[in-house]
Design an enzyme around this catalytic site. Structure first.
Site, mmCIF file in Angstrom:
data_model
loop_
_atom_site.group_PDB
_atom_site.id
_atom_site.type_symbol
_atom_site.label_atom_id
_atom_site.label_comp_id
_atom_site.label_asym_id
_atom_site.label_seq_id
_atom_site.Cartn_x
_atom_site.Cartn_y
_atom_site.Cartn_z
ATOM 1 N N PHE A 22 83.533 0.682 -29.002
ATOM 2 C CA PHE A 22 84.322 0.898 -27.789
ATOM 3 C C PHE A 22 84.796 2.344 -27.749
ATOM 4 C CE2 PHE A 22 88.326 0.662 -25.326
ATOM 5 C CZ PHE A 22 87.808 0.145 -24.159
ATOM 6 N N ARG A 45 85.095 19.056 -38.657
ATOM 7 C CA ARG A 45 86.222 18.286 -38.140
ATOM 8 C C ARG A 45 85.721 16.979 -37.527
ATOM 9 N NH1 ARG A 45 88.778 21.234 -40.797
ATOM 10 N NH2 ARG A 45 90.506 22.615 -40.207
ATOM 11 N N ALA A 90 99.368 3.342 -17.197
ATOM 12 C CA ALA A 90 98.285 4.216 -17.652
ATOM 13 C C ALA A 90 96.979 3.441 -17.683
ATOM 14 C CB ALA A 90 98.585 4.784 -19.032
ATOM 15 N N MET A 92 92.331 4.048 -18.520
ATOM 16 C CA MET A 92 91.186 4.906 -18.805
ATOM 17 C C MET A 92 90.404 5.210 -17.525
ATOM 18 S SD MET A 92 91.644 5.296 -21.989
ATOM 19 C CE MET A 92 90.178 6.272 -22.331
ATOM 20 N N GLU A 110 98.942 -3.100 -13.261
ATOM 21 C CA GLU A 110 99.921 -3.186 -14.341
ATOM 22 C C GLU A 110 101.354 -3.404 -13.855
ATOM 23 O OE1 GLU A 110 97.690 -0.689 -17.872
ATOM 24 O OE2 GLU A 110 99.497 0.178 -16.976
ATOM 25 N N SER A 127 96.536 14.284 -28.324
ATOM 26 C CA SER A 127 96.704 14.632 -29.741
ATOM 27 C C SER A 127 95.532 15.512 -30.147
ATOM 28 C CB SER A 127 96.752 13.362 -30.600
ATOM 29 O OG SER A 127 96.987 13.682 -31.955
ATOM 30 N N GLY A 129 94.739 17.609 -32.283
ATOM 31 C CA GLY A 129 94.306 17.801 -33.661
ATOM 32 C C GLY A 129 93.258 16.787 -34.084
ATOM 33 N N GLU A 133 90.933 13.257 -26.094
ATOM 34 C CA GLU A 133 91.501 12.576 -24.934
ATOM 35 C C GLU A 133 92.460 13.462 -24.137
ATOM 36 O OE1 GLU A 133 93.714 8.357 -23.870
ATOM 37 O OE2 GLU A 133 94.052 9.272 -25.819
ATOM 38 N N GLU A 156 91.016 -8.702 -20.034
ATOM 39 C CA GLU A 156 91.327 -7.634 -20.985
ATOM 40 C C GLU A 156 92.484 -8.031 -21.900
ATOM 41 O OE1 GLU A 156 91.864 -3.856 -19.085
ATOM 42 O OE2 GLU A 156 89.862 -3.873 -18.173
#
Length: 202
Positions: A22, A45, A90, A92, A110, A127, A129, A133, A156
């Site tokens: 996924f 990385r 939120a 995707m 939602e 994020s 590092g 995303e 879902e």
């Protein structure tokens, strides 16, 4: 501020997908220019690839209320008092979708509300590092009286409780640590800086 480096200052030597489900995990090999001059050695990385998302702040400028949703987030099970989190809406962004279209869809799925007006505020990386995303952040003008009940898509396995809080109470949740996820903290901090202008426009 003009940054010293850009994409021309990185040489991508290779990219390999080592896991694909996924989500996927890619390994990048690259070199980059250094602040002190010259080039780095080859760097490896791992990058968690999960696609991009929208985050929506549902706010009623007439009543000065915020709609937040609550749902279980199993990745924090071992690190939080409760894995149920208060969040902004939120979702995707799937291939072929626009960010604003997703924002409208997720607001209905939602929170069970419809935006009177939708406005993009900014884009930011969740994020950087470890993951590529990127969030597209919107605020939606809504009628908070419409927000109630339990929502989400059964296929879902979503189980989402809707809450309505005064803006002041929502921001207190940020200050006391009740709200402890980045996108919601960012959204409510933005609202605290801008709510007067939003209310004046009504």
């Amino acid at each position: 501020m003009k940054q010293k480096f850009d994409q021309e200052d990185v040489v991508l030597l290779g990219k390999e997908t080592v896991f694909k489900g996924f989500f996927s995990l890619d390994v990048y090999r690259f070199k980059h220019k250094l602040f002190k001059g010259g080039w780095s050695d080859e760097v490896h990385r791992e990058v968690f690839e999960r696609g991009d998302a929208v985050v929506v702040l549902p706010y009623d400028p007439v009543t000065d209320e915020v709609v937040l949703i609550e749902q279980i987030r199993i990745p924090v099970l071992a690190k939080a008092k409760s894995p149920w989190m208060l969040e902004l809406v939120a979702g995707m962004i799937e291939k072929g979708e626009t960010a604003e279209g997703v924002a409208h869809r997720e607001l209905a799925e939602e929170a069970g509300v419809t935006a009177k007006h939708m406005s993009k505020i900014s884009s930011y990386f969740a994020s950087p590092g470890g993951t590529s995303e990127k969030f597209e952040f919107f605020w939606a003008e809504i009628d908070a009286s419409q927000a109630h009940g339990v929502h989400g898509l059964d296929h879902e396995n979503e189980d989402i409780q809707v809450h309505v809080f005064s803006r002041e109470q929502a921001f207190k949740f940020v200050n006391d640590g009740t709200i402890n996820n980045a996108s919601t903290v960012i959204g409510l901090q933005w609202l605290e800086l801008n709510y007067l202008n939003l209310r004046k426009a009504k």
